[in-house]
Design a protein around this motif. Structure first.
Motif, PDB file in Angstrom:
ATOM      1  N   GLU A 237       0.912  -1.200  -0.001  1.00 47.75           N
ATOM      2  CA  GLU A 237      -0.025   0.026   0.044  1.00 47.75           C
ATOM      3  C   GLU A 237       0.752   1.232  -0.055  1.00 47.75           C
ATOM      4  N   ALA A 238       0.312   2.402  -0.447  1.00 49.53           N
ATOM      5  CA  ALA A 238       1.155   3.663  -0.386  1.00 49.53           C
ATOM      6  C   ALA A 238       0.358   4.799  -0.397  1.00 49.53           C
ATOM      7  N   ILE A 239       0.664   5.991   0.183  1.00 44.70           N
ATOM      8  CA  ILE A 239      -0.015   7.180   0.170  1.00 44.70           C
ATOM      9  C   ILE A 239       0.839   8.125  -0.455  1.00 44.70           C
ATOM     10  N   LEU A 240       0.154   9.050  -1.358  1.00 50.39           N
ATOM     11  CA  LEU A 240       1.017   9.992  -2.036  1.00 50.39           C
ATOM     12  C   LEU A 240       0.589  11.507  -1.289  1.00 50.39           C
ATOM     13  N   LEU A 241       1.731  12.136  -0.980  1.00 58.49           N
ATOM     14  CA  LEU A 241       1.223  13.505  -0.678  1.00 58.49           C
ATOM     15  C   LEU A 241       2.018  14.653  -1.549  1.00 58.49           C
ATOM     16  N   LEU A 246      -3.046  14.817   1.551  1.00 51.97           N
ATOM     17  CA  LEU A 246      -3.010  13.459   1.106  1.00 51.97           C
ATOM     18  C   LEU A 246      -3.828  13.343  -0.136  1.00 51.97           C
ATOM     19  N   LYS A 247      -2.945  13.320  -1.178  1.00 51.74           N
ATOM     20  CA  LYS A 247      -3.430  13.133  -2.639  1.00 51.74           C
ATOM     21  C   LYS A 247      -4.267  11.811  -2.976  1.00 51.74           C
ATOM     22  N   MET A 248      -3.502  10.825  -2.551  1.00 52.21           N
ATOM     23  CA  MET A 248      -3.953   9.477  -3.002  1.00 52.21           C
ATOM     24  C   MET A 248      -3.812   8.404  -2.025  1.00 52.21           C
ATOM     25  N   LYS A 249      -4.423   7.349  -1.446  1.00 55.69           N
ATOM     26  CA  LYS A 249      -3.933   6.362  -1.253  1.00 55.69           C
ATOM     27  C   LYS A 249      -4.606   5.110  -1.760  1.00 55.69           C
ATOM     28  N   GLY A 250      -3.722   3.998  -1.653  1.00 54.78           N
ATOM     29  CA  GLY A 250      -4.274   2.706  -2.438  1.00 54.78           C
ATOM     30  C   GLY A 250      -3.074   1.769  -2.503  1.00 54.78           C
TER      31      GLY A 250
END
Lengths: 434, 286
Positions: A237-241, A246-250
């Protein structure tokens, strides 16, 4: 079902911009005075997103309303551009600094590796530093003693263990420091790009250790890195900042793809409406547009290593004068020219002048050729030396090549990350048994 | 597991709330190994690669005592209560330098450890506590030096030096000095995270404080007016009492000791509360 071991709720973090000096006492007194009078503290109302270039005001939100959770045994990647708030998030998670709003709930011991060798003292021996560093990271003496031999083995420092670390080579120093960190046994481990140290062999070892920690021992890991292939191979899993949000998680693959496509403001198509800006050769030729296309002619900036990449240029010739030859320079992130594609159908020395008209030229970069990474396209159009020579437009387009790690293409059934190289193409192998 | 999230047991919750009374001293105990290792680091690092090694714990005390003896007794002729001047100054300097090093050692806790504090969490109080323990050990070493000279002067028999039952108060004196130094030190270190002015003040502030304390003179030589002011110096009765315990004469009153104890408790409590409040976010301002 795995349970949640770390939960971040509505996390905000504010920083004060500018120098903190003489004015702070006055500010503090006025804030304190306002509080006394029952007014809302004014500094929290000045909202600026974490956009370094265009922010005004004295305060900036380094993190805004971050929410996510991690389940036990999960490896979560945190990615984002420099200044997106990754380090701030890690600092708050590791209790180095506190949040401005929101909360973080955890189960179990957290250990953070924002740096290797924190607190190493150059005058102390390797052995003494292992104990000191281990204690700083939260181990007690008995735990360190139990792990001591393993740490020394892992770092390969051997007989130097009783020498002051100031005599160590930088590689030995880092290996010993990482060795201590790698043998921590917290329930939750927070790792900042510390893996980007040491030589290739040691990095391999370090990654292996990380993998063991997460998969073998069921620990939860939060991993921050700029190395996308490492994120993909380590994290599910990853999150994007971005700008503190928080721009995206998935799934890690999806998030990495998203990051690569936004990270560098990639441009899959460039159309010059205004002829003043367009690359041109005066009175003879004008470029209308450039684009990157998938095989189905869809414009895109993210290509899988197994996909063909089409670079298309559309230009207009106003006067039949020279043979105009198109060159595409493909450069990687470091500015190294990976290859140059020339359109030999228009060799300016040997071919007839190009007739008047509108042209589209497409250059096909074969699949299974470029390795993962970010690439820039520079266009150059030239005539022979008797003419106006050439026109060029650097960084006209950019795109990224990604790898979904599926067991096809050049990769075959190799399941680990592909070694870093500029190209990744298939070769013919002959195997002879004697 | 169908746990309701509101019922889940979190082992720790990090929030921006700063409670004044959440002192977490238990956590400090968990990290006692770290404190010991910091103390060890202190000692190893100061003596490694020096020729004189552990002698460096004595040299500053002996040299400053010698200078005091020459300047204040030899040149300025300040009386020393009919006691050997060298021993008088050595006694004062030993207890004073314990206080002074506790204070100046802890006064820059945040600023000088910012690089470690910025990378990893451990109870920040571990650093000032380890400094106090280091200084206590160093004091013990210096005490041995003092006792050697002490024995020498008694053996010589020229002066009337009598130790008395106030020696029993020695641990109390040490505790007061340690916690007063620590309290002032962590107050200063907490405030210096924002206002650096204070750290410039510490160096000569300690120096000034020494002259306001009967270290290099007996308080009995002061005029009644100054003796009155001296009552407000919580360190004065400790230095006097310490000397009294070993030498048998001096100006010491129990009420003064009680004043010192109360002051110490107040200052240390303020320091602790302030330190706890600052440590959460000091990385943003340091």
């Amino acid at each position: 079902m795995a349970n949640t071991v770390l939960k971040v709720e509505n996390l905000w973090k504010q920083y004060r911009l500018g120098s903190i000096g003489g004015a702070t006492l006055r500010d503090d007194l006025s804030i304190w005075w306002n509080k006394l009078l029952g007014k809302e503290a004014s500094q929290l109302s000045a909202i600026n997103t974490n956009d370094r270039a265009n922010s005004s005001g004295d305060y900036v939100w380094a993190l805004q309303d971050i929410n996510f959770e991690i389940k036990q045994g999960e490896v979560l990647g945190v990615i984002g551009k420099n200044g997106a708030g990754k380090s701030t998030l890690l600092k708050i998670l590791s209790k180095v600094t506190g949040p401005t709003r929101g909360s973080i709930k955890t189960k179990g011991r957290i250990a953070s590796l924002l740096e290797v060798g924190t607190g190493f003292h150059p005058e102390l021996t390797g052995r003494e530093n292992v104990f000191l560093n281990g204690a700083i990271l939260g181990m007690n003496k008995a735990e360190i003693r139990a792990k001591f031999d393993e740490i020394v083995d892992f770092s390969g420092v051997g007989s130097y263990i009783d020498t002051p670390v100031k005599r160590y080579s930088s590689g030995m120093y880092v290996r010993l420091a990482f060795g201590v960190a790698a043998h921590l046994e917290p329930e939750i481990l927070i790792v900042d790009e510390v893996l980007a140290v040491g030589d290739a062999e040691f990095q391999e070892k370090a990654i292996g250790k990380m993998r063991d920690v997460s998969s073998g021992q069921g620990r939860t890991v939060l991993f921050v890195s700029h190395n996308m292939s490492m994120v993909k191979s380590l994290c599910e899993e990853a999150i994007l900042l971005e700008h503190g949000c928080l721009k995206m998680k998935g799934g890690a693959n999806k998030v990495v793809e998203k990051y690569l496509s936004m990270g560098i403001e990639q441009q899959g198509k460039r159309v010059w409406d205004n002829t003043a800006d367009a690359p041109k050769i005066k009175d003879l030729l004008l470029v209308h547009s450039l684009s990157l296309q998938k095989q189905n002619q869809e414009i895109d900036t993210v290509f899988d290593v197994k996909e063909e990449i089409n670079i298309a240029v559309q230009y207009e010739v106003f006067k039949q004068s020279f043979s105009f030859q198109v060159h595409f320079y493909i450069k990687n992130q470091n500015g190294v020219t990976v290859f140059v594609a020339m359109d030999n159908l228009h060799n300016p020395y040997t071919k007839e002048p190009t007739p008047v008209g509108r042209y589209t030229e497409i250059c096909k970069i074969p699949k299974d050729f470029l390795n993962e990474g970010v690439y820039y396209v520079e266009i150059l159009i030239c005539t022979n030396p008797t003419g106006p020579n050439y026109v060029t437009y650097p960084d006209a387009l950019s795109f990224s090549v990604t790898d979904d790690m599926s067991p096809t293409g050049v990769r075959g059934d190799w399941f680990r990350e592909w070694p870093s190289s500029i190209i990744r193409t298939s070769f013919e192998w002959q195997i002879i048994r004697h | 597991m169908s746990q309701n999230s509101s019922q889940e047991q979190w082992s720790e919750v990090i929030t921006p709330k700063k409670s004044w009374f959440d002192l977490k001293l238990g956590e400090l105990w968990q990290y006692r190994d770290l404190i010991i290792l910091f103390v060890r680091r202190d000692f190893v690092a100061t003596t490694k690669q020096t020729v004189l090694g552990p002698l460096w714990h004595f040299i500053p005390v002996v040299v400053s005592t010698l200078i005091f003896t020459i300047v204040f007794s030899g040149v300025a002729k300040i009386p020393t209560n009919n006691q050997p001047p060298f021993l008088f100054y050595l006694c004062g300097t030993t207890i004073w330098s314990f206080f002074a090093s506790c204070l100046s050692g802890t006064a820059n806790t945040f600023t000088s450890n910012a690089n470690i504090f910025g990378k990893v969490y451990f109870p920040r109080l571990a650093i000032p506590f380890s400094i106090i323990i280091s200084n206590l050990i160093r004091f013990g070493i210096q005490m041995m030096l003092f006792l050697v000279f002490y024995a020498f002067y008694i053996y010589q028999g020229k002066y009337s030096i009598v130790a008395n039952k106030m020696l029993l108060l020695l641990p109390v004196f040490l505790l007061i000095m340690a916690f007063l130094g620590l309290g002032l030190g962590i107050i200063i270190s907490s405030l210096t995270t924002k206002y650096r002015d204070l750290s410039n003040f510490v160096g000569f502030g300690v120096q000034l404080l020494m002259y306001a304390t009967p270290v290099i003179y007996p308080s009995s030589i002061l005029s009644p007016q100054f003796q009155f002011y001296m009552k407000f110096n919580p360190i004065a009765p400790i230095v006097e009492g310490f000397r009294h315990a070993f030498m048998g004469n001096g100006n010491f009153q129990l009420s003064q000791l009680l004043f010192s104890i109360v002051t110490t408790i107040v200052i240390f409590t303020i320091g602790l509360l302030l330190f706890r409040r600052v440590e959460k976010t000091f990385m943003d301002t340091v």
